[in-house]
Design a protein around this motif. Structure first.
Motif, PDB file in Angstrom:
ATOM      1  N   GLY A 164      15.829 -12.819   4.929  1.00  0.00           N
ATOM      2  CA  GLY A 164      15.029 -12.104   5.904  1.00  0.00           C
ATOM      3  C   GLY A 164      14.340 -10.931   5.243  1.00  0.00           C
ATOM      4  N   LEU A 165      13.299 -10.433   5.889  1.00  0.00           N
ATOM      5  CA  LEU A 165      12.541  -9.307   5.360  1.00  0.00           C
ATOM      6  C   LEU A 165      12.779  -8.053   6.191  1.00  0.00           C
ATOM      7  N   VAL A 166      13.211  -6.988   5.523  1.00  0.00           N
ATOM      8  CA  VAL A 166      13.211  -5.654   6.131  1.00  0.00           C
ATOM      9  C   VAL A 166      11.942  -4.970   5.637  1.00  0.00           C
ATOM     10  N   HIS A 167      10.942  -4.904   6.497  1.00  0.00           N
ATOM     11  CA  HIS A 167       9.689  -4.284   6.087  1.00  0.00           C
ATOM     12  C   HIS A 167       9.929  -2.808   5.798  1.00  0.00           C
ATOM     13  N   VAL A 168       9.087  -2.229   4.945  1.00  0.00           N
ATOM     14  CA  VAL A 168       9.254  -0.825   4.556  1.00  0.00           C
ATOM     15  C   VAL A 168       9.324   0.087   5.779  1.00  0.00           C
ATOM     16  N   SER A 169       8.627  -0.278   6.849  1.00  0.00           N
ATOM     17  CA  SER A 169       8.635   0.541   8.060  1.00  0.00           C
ATOM     18  C   SER A 169       9.944   0.430   8.827  1.00  0.00           C
ATOM     19  N   GLN A 170      10.804  -0.516   8.434  1.00  0.00           N
ATOM     20  CA  GLN A 170      12.063  -0.744   9.128  1.00  0.00           C
ATOM     21  C   GLN A 170      13.291  -0.388   8.293  1.00  0.00           C
ATOM     22  N   LEU A 171      13.070   0.236   7.133  1.00  0.00           N
ATOM     23  CA  LEU A 171      14.186   0.539   6.246  1.00  0.00           C
ATOM     24  C   LEU A 171      14.990   1.756   6.688  1.00  0.00           C
ATOM     25  N   ALA A 172      14.381   2.675   7.409  1.00  0.00           N
ATOM     26  CA  ALA A 172      15.071   3.900   7.802  1.00  0.00           C
ATOM     27  C   ALA A 172      14.391   4.488   9.026  1.00  0.00           C
ATOM     28  N   ASP A 173      15.054   5.475   9.633  1.00  0.00           N
ATOM     29  CA  ASP A 173      14.492   6.140  10.806  1.00  0.00           C
ATOM     30  C   ASP A 173      13.487   7.220  10.424  1.00  0.00           C
ATOM     31  N   ARG A 174      13.086   7.244   9.178  1.00  0.00           N
ATOM     32  CA  ARG A 174      12.080   8.184   8.703  1.00  0.00           C
ATOM     33  C   ARG A 174      11.033   7.417   7.912  1.00  0.00           C
ATOM     34  N   PHE A 175       9.948   8.093   7.596  1.00  0.00           N
ATOM     35  CA  PHE A 175       8.913   7.469   6.785  1.00  0.00           C
ATOM     36  C   PHE A 175       9.439   7.188   5.386  1.00  0.00           C
ATOM     37  N   VAL A 176       9.220   5.988   4.888  1.00  0.00           N
ATOM     38  CA  VAL A 176       9.664   5.592   3.551  1.00  0.00           C
ATOM     39  C   VAL A 176       8.441   5.194   2.748  1.00  0.00           C
ATOM     40  N   LYS A 177       8.208   5.895   1.664  1.00  0.00           N
ATOM     41  CA  LYS A 177       7.068   5.578   0.805  1.00  0.00           C
ATOM     42  C   LYS A 177       7.406   4.456  -0.156  1.00  0.00           C
ATOM     43  N   ASP A 178       8.598   4.525  -0.738  1.00  0.00           N
ATOM     44  CA  ASP A 178       9.017   3.555  -1.743  1.00  0.00           C
ATOM     45  C   ASP A 178      10.341   2.943  -1.316  1.00  0.00           C
ATOM     46  N   PRO A 179      10.391   1.620  -1.059  1.00  0.00           N
ATOM     47  CA  PRO A 179      11.648   0.990  -0.633  1.00  0.00           C
ATOM     48  C   PRO A 179      12.817   1.247  -1.583  1.00  0.00           C
ATOM     49  N   HIS A 180      12.506   1.463  -2.879  1.00  0.00           N
ATOM     50  CA  HIS A 180      13.588   1.711  -3.831  1.00  0.00           C
ATOM     51  C   HIS A 180      14.309   3.027  -3.553  1.00  0.00           C
TER      52      HIS A 180
END
Length: 787
Positions: free
Chosen positions: A680-696
């Motif tokens: 499945g894909l966790v899009h960068v916008s869904q990785l955290a409850d804050r803005f994420v610039k770099d998934p790493h």
């Protein structure tokens, strides 16, 4: 790596690199001297901190890359200066500009007027005596250019119109070779240009996966690498046409004004000014816009490739430094349906003990025979771990294994773990595998690899070409030489960061140790096979062709456990054994009792042990190593627990909370194996409850994460996941996955990274400035698969 002998040039290079890596020119110069002298990056980073001021391996890798570029730049600068001087055209002003050029683009711009070229239209116009006409138009702006042109009609120039065309050709070539103008245009467009993609006529159906780019425009400077590579691939497949240029309403008049200013056009609407303005605009349309587009496309490609290579390198590093399960007897299961499940049992050192093939699924469905065979192997070899490859039938095989283990006594029950089998088939068919297991069937070699990579991922994965492991982003669209160099550096750094057991390591693993390489690694193994285990690091000097330089580079990274010299099991380099013993002596105890006693060592003052040969950084490193000798920098071993009853994509429902393992991280998000044969894909916008610039920033391959299912698209095999704590459907990631099942294992690819479209409409409003999940799909996801 060509060396720079001229001191002034070397100093200039050192200053440029120092700015790039946040160091001083003195640090850079010291590191360059060491690397030029044959030292490796791991050796310099670990054992020459005093010389380099503590530059780490990341800085040293960047230093080496920049050093190559800048040395190429200096070599090109010298060739251009020499070439122009031979033409007798090297003026002091031009020489100063060439020496001040800080990039290859600027250097080539300055060289353009002097570059040997085939006869151009401007050359022909000059031969026909039309250069004075251009000068006449410039000198007398109020005269009609056509009237001036009639004086230049000859047999070669039939009429005034032809004369004016020739004058325009001369002006266009002059502008196209104006380094100052080219630099101003390039700077402006780098900031303000727009990238436009359009679909080629008649390619709408064939290029459906690129549909989000059929009429796409975005700022050039802000185009992320993964989208750039998607569009560049579409252009290469002749589905898309790409253009980079000024924004039509405000940008185009701006660049036209810049070109006119280089003529210069005076702007008083005199006949000569009107003609010159029209000629300048024509030059932009016909010559300069094409030049700028090609330059900017090249820069965009380079920028995107840099990003893709960095993503691949970071993912590979995380995978190589994943936690080892440890030295335990391990059974590897390579799942298959029709062809059966391949079984291999290895001992705690990875030595092959036994193999089998069982057929628990259709068409044979010999469940009872499978249970009996696996039980026998577990009991016979004292199996403590079972590694199950995550390919086709992995969940069915895992369920079968769980049923088997439920019937075994708890005291002897092995732990089962699902592991990535990416690249296992590549290793199976490799020359190294054939040498190690000449009489073993290729399919069974894969089961051996799966078992070993659970015991020690690093030791096993180094046998596989990194590009076959499948954790890259558009890896086939980037410069393969640069990619290979970057990945080789990652492998070398990872191997040397962990250290290698000299008496158990394979030749492929030893080959990545600082100072060895494939030939010396084979020589070390041959010596070990002939003379037995190495009793000490010093015994390495008896290996044929392993000279003093190689010994210096490799010794600190090789470990010998249980030898007569306790320091041989640590990362203390033999050159510093005397210092280590002086530190131990200060504790008033023997070496073996002090090693591991952090409290006793923390009472010492490092400054007391600094000498002329060993500075404070080395003393601190030795104290840290004595406190935790031979420490492994890798994390503790953990594994995801897949949910019971969730075995295929049809078992998933939005809202489910599941545990999974991150398998790949791209610029647009992370792929997670949740045990349904489809990442499945966790899009960068869904990785955290804050803005994420770099998934790493949030995840890396191998991480065990908790996810919530947000979307399931069974026909297209797409799964959308979220790692947000609260329900937030507004930014839910569009599901991802291939349009068809698992790719051919022979290409080394992992499953679940293809299908869909490289764009589309977002599932809702993402966070501020967050790239939308809709900017994903087949072109992006397919690019993650090795071929």
């Amino acid at each position: 790596m060509a060396q720079t002998t001229d001191p002034a040039t070397a100093n200039r290079v050192a200053r440029r690199i120092a700015e790039d890596i946040a160091a001083t020119p003195q640090q850079v110069a010291a590191a360059v001297d060491l690397l030029d002298g044959g030292a490796t990056v791991p050796f310099v980073a670990r054992y020459r901190k005093e010389a380099t001021g503590g530059l780490d391996d990341t800085q040293l890798r960047r230093l080496a890359d920049r050093l190559d570029y800048l040395r190429d730049l200096e070599a090109r600068r010298a060739a251009i200066l020499s070439g122009i001087a031979e033409q007798g055209k090297l003026t002091p002003d031009l020489e100063a500009k060439l020496k001040a050029a800080d990039s290859k683009a600027v250097l080539e711009d300055l060289y353009l007027p002097f570059r040997p070229k085939r006869r151009t239209r401007a050359m022909i116009a000059r031969e026909n005596g039309l250069e004075p006409l251009l000068q006449a138009i410039r000198d007398d702006r109020r005269a009609e250019p056509a009237a001036l042109a009639r004086a230049f009609v000859t047999e070669a120039v039939p009429d005034a119109d032809a004369a004016l065309v020739g004058a325009r050709d001369i002006l266009a070539e002059t502008l196209a070779e104006d380094a100052g103008l080219l630099g101003r245009l390039r700077d402006y467009l780098n900031r303000e240009a727009v990238l436009t993609a359009t679909v080629a006529k008649g390619q709408e159906e064939a290029g459906a996966k690129y549909s989000d780019y059929f009429a796409h425009t975005e700022p050039y400077a802000k185009t992320p690498g993964h989208r750039a590579l998607a569009m560049l691939r579409g252009a290469r497949e002749k589905i898309l046409s790409l253009d980079i240029g000024p924004e039509p309403e405000a940008g185009l008049p701006r660049v036209q004004a810049m070109v006119r200013a280089a003529v210069p056009v005076q702007g008083d609407n005199a006949p000569g000014d009107r003609w010159l303005a029209a000629a300048a605009d024509w030059t932009w349309r016909v010559k300069l816009s094409t030049t700028m587009t090609m330059d900017l496309l090249g820069d965009l490609r380079a920028r995107a490739q840099d990003e893709a290579i960095e993503v691949f390198a970071r993912n590979l590093k995380a995978l190589l430094l994943a936690a080892p399960a440890g030295a335990k007897a391990t059974m590897g299961l390579d799942p298959g349906i029709r062809t059966g499940v391949k079984v291999a049992v290895v001992d705690p050192t990875g030595k092959l003990l036994d193999t089998a093939t069982v057929y628990p699924f259709q068409p044979r469905k010999d469940v009872q025979g499978t249970m009996a065979a696996l039980s026998h192997l577990i009991a016979k070899h004292g199996v403590a771990l079972i590694a199950i490859g995550n390919g086709t039938a992995s969940r069915e095989t895992e369920k079968l294994t769980a049923d088997l283990l439920a019937g075994l006594p708890a005291a002897t029950r092995p732990a089962k773990v699902v592991v990535s089998e990416a690249g296992a088939s590549v290793y199976s068919a490799s020359e190294a595998a054939a040498r190690e297991f000449p009489d073993l069937d290729v399919s069974l070699r894969g089961a051996v690899s799966i078992a070993r990579r659970l015991q020690d991922p690093l030791a096993e994965l180094v046998k596989i070409d990194p590009k076959a492991i499948g954790v890259g982003q558009y890896q086939h669209d980037v410069d393969q030489h640069r990619l290979s160099r970057a990945l080789d550096g990652v492998v070398e750094d990872a191997v040397n960061a962990v250290g290698v057991d000299l008496n158990t390591a394979s030749a492929p693993l030893l080959a990545h140790v600082s100072g060895l390489g494939p030939a010396l690694a084979e020589a070390v193994v041959a010596h070990r096979d002939t003379h037995g285990a190495f009793a000490s690091r010093r015994a390495l000097k008896d290996v044929p062709r392993l000279g003093p330089r190689a010994y210096e580079q490799c010794a600190g990274f090789l470990r010998i456990a249980g030898g007569a010299e306790p320091l041989d099991a640590s990362a203390v380099h033999p050159e510093a054994y005397g210092l280590a013993r002086r530190i131990v002596k200060a504790c008033g105890r023997d070496l073996r009792s002090v090693m591991g006693d952090a409290a006793a060592l923390s009472a010492l003052d490092p400054e007391d042990f600094v000498t002329e040969d060993f500075g404070l950084p080395t003393v601190r490193d030795i104290l840290a190593e004595l406190a935790k000798p031979g420490r492994d920098p890798r994390p503790a071993f953990v594994t995801a627990k897949f949910a019971d009853g969730v075995e295929s994509i049809t078992d998933l429902k939005p809202g489910m909370r599941l545990e999974g393992t991150v398998t790949n991280v791209a610029a647009f998000g992370a792929f997670v194996d949740i045990g349904v044969h489809q990442d499945g894909l966790v899009h960068v916008s869904q990785l955290a409850d804050r803005f994420v610039k770099d998934p790493h920033e949030i995840v890396k391959p191998g991480d065990v994460v908790s996810v919530r299912v947000t979307e399931v698209d069974v026909p297209r095999k797409r799964i959308g996941l979220s790692m947000k704590r609260e329900q937030s459907e507004g930014g839910a990631g569009r599901a991802a996955g291939p349009g068809g099942g698992r790719p051919d294992r022979g290409d080394g690819s992992r499953r679940g990274n293809g299908g869909g479209k490289p764009g589309g409409k977002p599932g809702g409003k993402p966070g501020p400035k967050q790239d939308s999940p809709g900017a994903l799909g087949a072109a992006l996801l397919d690019a993650l698969k090795p071929r």
